[in-house]
Design an enzyme around this catalytic site. Structure first.
Site, PDB file in Angstrom:
ATOM      1  N   LYS A   1       0.836  -1.217   0.000  1.00  0.00           N
ATOM      2  CA  LYS A   1       0.000   0.000   0.000  1.00  0.00           C
ATOM      3  C   LYS A   1       0.870   1.266   0.000  1.00  0.00           C
ATOM      4  O   LYS A   1       0.669   2.164  -0.799  1.00  0.00           O
ATOM      5  CB  LYS A   1      -0.946   0.018   1.223  1.00  0.00           C
ATOM      6  CG  LYS A   1      -1.827  -1.214   1.329  1.00  0.00           C
ATOM      7  CD  LYS A   1      -2.739  -1.171   2.531  1.00  0.00           C
ATOM      8  CE  LYS A   1      -2.030  -1.176   3.892  1.00  0.00           C
ATOM      9  NZ  LYS A   1      -1.305  -2.407   4.220  1.00  0.00           N
TER      10      LYS A   1
ATOM     11  N   ARG B   1     -10.250   0.126   8.172  1.00  0.00           N
ATOM     12  CA  ARG B   1      -9.867  -1.226   8.571  1.00  0.00           C
ATOM     13  C   ARG B   1     -11.018  -1.955   9.247  1.00  0.00           C
ATOM     14  O   ARG B   1     -10.872  -3.135   9.592  1.00  0.00           O
ATOM     15  CB  ARG B   1      -8.684  -1.169   9.539  1.00  0.00           C
ATOM     16  CG  ARG B   1      -7.339  -1.334   8.885  1.00  0.00           C
ATOM     17  CD  ARG B   1      -6.301  -1.295   9.981  1.00  0.00           C
ATOM     18  NE  ARG B   1      -5.035  -1.814   9.593  1.00  0.00           N
ATOM     19  CZ  ARG B   1      -4.070  -1.100   9.023  1.00  0.00           C
ATOM     20  NH1 ARG B   1      -4.263   0.153   8.717  1.00  0.00           N
ATOM     21  NH2 ARG B   1      -2.918  -1.655   8.749  1.00  0.00           N
TER      22      ARG B   1
ATOM     23  N   ARG C   1      10.771  -0.561  11.228  1.00  0.00           N
ATOM     24  CA  ARG C   1       9.639  -0.358  12.135  1.00  0.00           C
ATOM     25  C   ARG C   1       9.645  -1.413  13.236  1.00  0.00           C
ATOM     26  O   ARG C   1       9.985  -2.556  12.997  1.00  0.00           O
ATOM     27  CB  ARG C   1       8.322  -0.448  11.347  1.00  0.00           C
ATOM     28  CG  ARG C   1       7.890   0.885  10.819  1.00  0.00           C
ATOM     29  CD  ARG C   1       6.745   0.815   9.868  1.00  0.00           C
ATOM     30  NE  ARG C   1       5.613  -0.003  10.298  1.00  0.00           N
ATOM     31  CZ  ARG C   1       4.495  -0.112   9.583  1.00  0.00           C
ATOM     32  NH1 ARG C   1       4.353   0.536   8.446  1.00  0.00           N
ATOM     33  NH2 ARG C   1       3.508  -0.876  10.019  1.00  0.00           N
TER      34      ARG C   1
ATOM     35  N   ARG D   1      -0.454  -9.153  12.801  1.00  0.00           N
ATOM     36  CA  ARG D   1      -1.089  -8.022  12.099  1.00  0.00           C
ATOM     37  C   ARG D   1      -1.860  -8.527  10.890  1.00  0.00           C
ATOM     38  O   ARG D   1      -2.961  -8.075  10.598  1.00  0.00           O
ATOM     39  CB  ARG D   1      -0.015  -7.015  11.629  1.00  0.00           C
ATOM     40  CG  ARG D   1       0.492  -6.113  12.721  1.00  0.00           C
ATOM     41  CD  ARG D   1       1.827  -5.469  12.375  1.00  0.00           C
ATOM     42  NE  ARG D   1       1.872  -4.780  11.116  1.00  0.00           N
ATOM     43  CZ  ARG D   1       2.999  -4.581  10.403  1.00  0.00           C
ATOM     44  NH1 ARG D   1       4.163  -5.018  10.857  1.00  0.00           N
ATOM     45  NH2 ARG D   1       2.957  -3.939   9.274  1.00  0.00           N
TER      46      ARG D   1
ATOM     47  N   ARG E   1      12.137  -4.781   5.070  1.00  0.00           N
ATOM     48  CA  ARG E   1      11.756  -3.395   4.753  1.00  0.00           C
ATOM     49  C   ARG E   1      12.587  -2.397   5.565  1.00  0.00           C
ATOM     50  O   ARG E   1      12.755  -2.540   6.766  1.00  0.00           O
ATOM     51  CB  ARG E   1      10.272  -3.180   5.056  1.00  0.00           C
ATOM     52  CG  ARG E   1       9.885  -1.711   4.973  1.00  0.00           C
ATOM     53  CD  ARG E   1       8.407  -1.495   4.958  1.00  0.00           C
ATOM     54  NE  ARG E   1       7.759  -1.844   6.212  1.00  0.00           N
ATOM     55  CZ  ARG E   1       6.452  -1.693   6.419  1.00  0.00           C
ATOM     56  NH1 ARG E   1       5.677  -1.253   5.450  1.00  0.00           N
ATOM     57  NH2 ARG E   1       5.934  -2.016   7.580  1.00  0.00           N
TER      58      ARG E   1
HETATM   59  P1  AP5 Z   1       4.790  -1.522   1.870  1.00  0.00           P
HETATM   60  O1  AP5 Z   1       4.357  -0.722   0.683  1.00  0.00           O
HETATM   61  O2  AP5 Z   1       5.609  -0.854   2.914  1.00  0.00           O
HETATM   62  O3  AP5 Z   1       3.557  -2.342   2.491  1.00  0.00           O
HETATM   63  P2  AP5 Z   1       2.240  -1.862   3.200  1.00  0.00           P
HETATM   64  O4  AP5 Z   1       1.109  -2.595   2.572  1.00  0.00           O
HETATM   65  O5  AP5 Z   1       2.158  -0.353   3.205  1.00  0.00           O
HETATM   66  O6  AP5 Z   1       2.506  -2.457   4.647  1.00  0.00           O
HETATM   67  P3  AP5 Z   1       2.392  -1.822   6.100  1.00  0.00           P
HETATM   68  O7  AP5 Z   1       3.180  -2.720   7.010  1.00  0.00           O
HETATM   69  O8  AP5 Z   1       2.805  -0.385   6.080  1.00  0.00           O
HETATM   70  O9  AP5 Z   1       0.888  -1.969   6.331  1.00  0.00           O
HETATM   71  P4  AP5 Z   1       0.140  -1.988   7.699  1.00  0.00           P
HETATM   72  O10 AP5 Z   1      -1.242  -1.930   7.191  1.00  0.00           O
HETATM   73  O11 AP5 Z   1       0.469  -3.071   8.625  1.00  0.00           O
HETATM   74  O12 AP5 Z   1       0.742  -0.710   8.432  1.00  0.00           O
HETATM   75  P5  AP5 Z   1       0.086   0.630   8.833  1.00  0.00           P
HETATM   76  O13 AP5 Z   1       1.192   1.620   8.951  1.00  0.00           O
HETATM   77  O14 AP5 Z   1      -1.105   0.985   7.995  1.00  0.00           O
HETATM   78  O15 AP5 Z   1       5.607  -2.768   1.293  1.00  0.00           O
HETATM   79  C1  AP5 Z   1       6.178  -3.710   2.186  1.00  0.00           C
HETATM   80  C2  AP5 Z   1       7.569  -4.127   1.696  1.00  0.00           C
HETATM   81  O16 AP5 Z   1       7.414  -4.865   0.471  1.00  0.00           O
HETATM   82  C3  AP5 Z   1       8.487  -2.952   1.377  1.00  0.00           C
HETATM   83  O17 AP5 Z   1       9.769  -3.262   1.794  1.00  0.00           O
HETATM   84  C4  AP5 Z   1       8.419  -2.805  -0.145  1.00  0.00           C
HETATM   85  O18 AP5 Z   1       9.625  -2.316  -0.639  1.00  0.00           O
HETATM   86  C5  AP5 Z   1       8.141  -4.245  -0.579  1.00  0.00           C
HETATM   87  N1  AP5 Z   1       7.286  -4.369  -1.754  1.00  0.00           N
HETATM   88  C6  AP5 Z   1       6.097  -3.708  -1.988  1.00  0.00           C
HETATM   89  N2  AP5 Z   1       5.560  -4.109  -3.157  1.00  0.00           N
HETATM   90  C7  AP5 Z   1       6.435  -5.049  -3.644  1.00  0.00           C
HETATM   91  C8  AP5 Z   1       6.440  -5.849  -4.820  1.00  0.00           C
HETATM   92  N3  AP5 Z   1       5.473  -5.769  -5.721  1.00  0.00           N
HETATM   93  N4  AP5 Z   1       7.455  -6.723  -5.001  1.00  0.00           N
HETATM   94  C9  AP5 Z   1       8.451  -6.810  -4.080  1.00  0.00           C
HETATM   95  N5  AP5 Z   1       8.502  -6.084  -2.956  1.00  0.00           N
HETATM   96  C10 AP5 Z   1       7.516  -5.219  -2.759  1.00  0.00           C
HETATM   97  O19 AP5 Z   1      -0.517   0.290  10.294  1.00  0.00           O
HETATM   98  C11 AP5 Z   1       0.321   0.038  11.398  1.00  0.00           C
HETATM   99  C12 AP5 Z   1      -0.510  -0.085  12.659  1.00  0.00           C
HETATM  100  O20 AP5 Z   1      -1.249   1.147  12.894  1.00  0.00           O
HETATM  101  C13 AP5 Z   1      -1.601  -1.169  12.632  1.00  0.00           C
HETATM  102  O21 AP5 Z   1      -1.075  -2.425  12.990  1.00  0.00           O
HETATM  103  C14 AP5 Z   1      -2.588  -0.602  13.680  1.00  0.00           C
HETATM  104  O22 AP5 Z   1      -2.107  -0.834  14.979  1.00  0.00           O
HETATM  105  C15 AP5 Z   1      -2.556   0.902  13.437  1.00  0.00           C
HETATM  106  N6  AP5 Z   1      -3.560   1.364  12.475  1.00  0.00           N
HETATM  107  C16 AP5 Z   1      -3.295   1.942  11.266  1.00  0.00           C
HETATM  108  N7  AP5 Z   1      -4.447   2.254  10.630  1.00  0.00           N
HETATM  109  C17 AP5 Z   1      -5.453   1.847  11.440  1.00  0.00           C
HETATM  110  C18 AP5 Z   1      -6.877   1.868  11.318  1.00  0.00           C
HETATM  111  N8  AP5 Z   1      -7.463   2.360  10.212  1.00  0.00           N
HETATM  112  N9  AP5 Z   1      -7.615   1.360  12.333  1.00  0.00           N
HETATM  113  C19 AP5 Z   1      -7.026   0.877  13.447  1.00  0.00           C
HETATM  114  N10 AP5 Z   1      -5.701   0.813  13.628  1.00  0.00           N
HETATM  115  C20 AP5 Z   1      -4.904   1.296  12.625  1.00  0.00           C
END
Ligand code: AP5
Length: 225
Positions: free
Chosen positions: A13, A88, A155, A166, A122
């Site tokens: 994402k 979410r 992270r 997660r 990452r």
């Molecule tokens: P990346 O693009 O970083 O992945 P991502 O989908 O953004 O993963 P996140 O870990 O950031 O998602 P998340 O939903 O857990 O975290 P968030 O910050 O929202 O890609 C990942 C890796 O893969 C990278 O190294 C990239 O280079 C590589 N990659 C990408 N595409 C690729 C490809 N095609 N081929 C090869 N490699 C590739 O949330 C964190 C925490 O915040 C949650 O756990 C929760 O506690 C809280 N939170 C956030 N939003 C909410 C909400 N709406 N409600 C409640 N709690 C929330």
């Protein structure tokens, strides 16, 4: 272009959103990034949510909804936005529906073990947010950002056990959200097991063909990172 990016941790994402942000100059709103910034600044909000984030649990709906509502009311969201990591839960999806109209909900997906492999490798630039991967998209020089030379960080929640938790939690609240956007006929399913250099242009083409991406690029030469 008002888009929500759905998908489990590691689906890509943030990677996709930062490409569209740079190329089309529309804000990338990541609830996770907002929360991590609050924690780093040790604000009252940061102290309330720290434990949820570090354990991989969802932050309570009322907190998240208020944060997003405030962010979407900023003037830079007028010509569009990419929401990453929100909604979410179905309560968040319904609340968003009352705040604004969404043009597309994109479900990026990858299997759990692909997510674990990607997230364990990452690294992120704390200054500009650029996302790297030591296996798939490494920085040119040792653990510093190609764009601004800042040392890269990992992270706290990118440990294999927390990643698996997660991922499981993500899909526990997911189905009603998918049904909600399916019913509105704005859901796009996208398998991101392919590399980003293939996946990003493919998704961009889909969005142009569906007339969701209607604005001209502000930086046409942005490369896929
Ligand atoms: P990346 O693009 O970083 O992945 P991502 O989908 O953004 O993963 P996140 O870990 O950031 O998602 P998340 O939903 O857990 O975290 P968030 O910050 O929202 O890609 C990942 C890796 O893969 C990278 O190294 C990239 O280079 C590589 N990659 C990408 N595409 C690729 C490809 N095609 N081929 C090869 N490699 C590739 O949330 C964190 C925490 O915040 C949650 O756990 C929760 O506690 C809280 N939170 C956030 N939003 C909410 C909400 N709406 N409600 C409640 N709690 C929330």
């Amino acid at each position: 272009m008002r888009i929500v990016l759905l998908g489990p941790p590691g689906a890509g994402k943030g990677t996709y959103a930062s490409y569209f942000k740079k190329k089309y100059c529309i804000p990338h709103i990541s609830t996770g990034d907002i929360f991590r910034a609050e924690i780093a600044k040790n604000t009252e909000l940061g102290r309330r949510i720290k434990e949820y984030i570090e354990k991989g649990l969802l932050v309570p709906d009322e907190i998240v909804i208020e944060v997003v509502k405030q962010r979407l009311s900023q003037p830079d969201c007028e010509k569009g936005f990419i929401l990453d990591g929100f909604p979410r839960t179905i309560a968040q999806a319904k609340a968003l529906d009352k705040i604004t109209k969404i043009d597309a909900a994109i479900h990026l997906y990858v299997p759990m073990e692909v997510a674990v492999d990607r997230l364990s490798n990452r690294y992120i630039c704390p200054k500009c947010g650029r996302i790297y991967n030591l296996k798939f998209m490494p920085p040119k020089n040792d653990l510093v950002c190609d764009d601004d030379g800042t040392p890269l960080i990992r992270r706290k929640d990118d440990e294999p056990e927390v990643i698996r938790k997660r991922y499981e939690i993500y899909y526990q609240t997911f189905q009603p959200i998918i049904d909600f956007y399916k019913e509105k006929d704005i859901l796009i399913e996208f398998d991101n097991t392919v590399g980003s250099e293939v996946g990003i242009p493919m998704l961009e083409k889909i969005l142009i063909e569906k007339n969701i991406l209607k604005i001209e690029p502000c930086n046409p030469s942005v490369s896929i990172q």
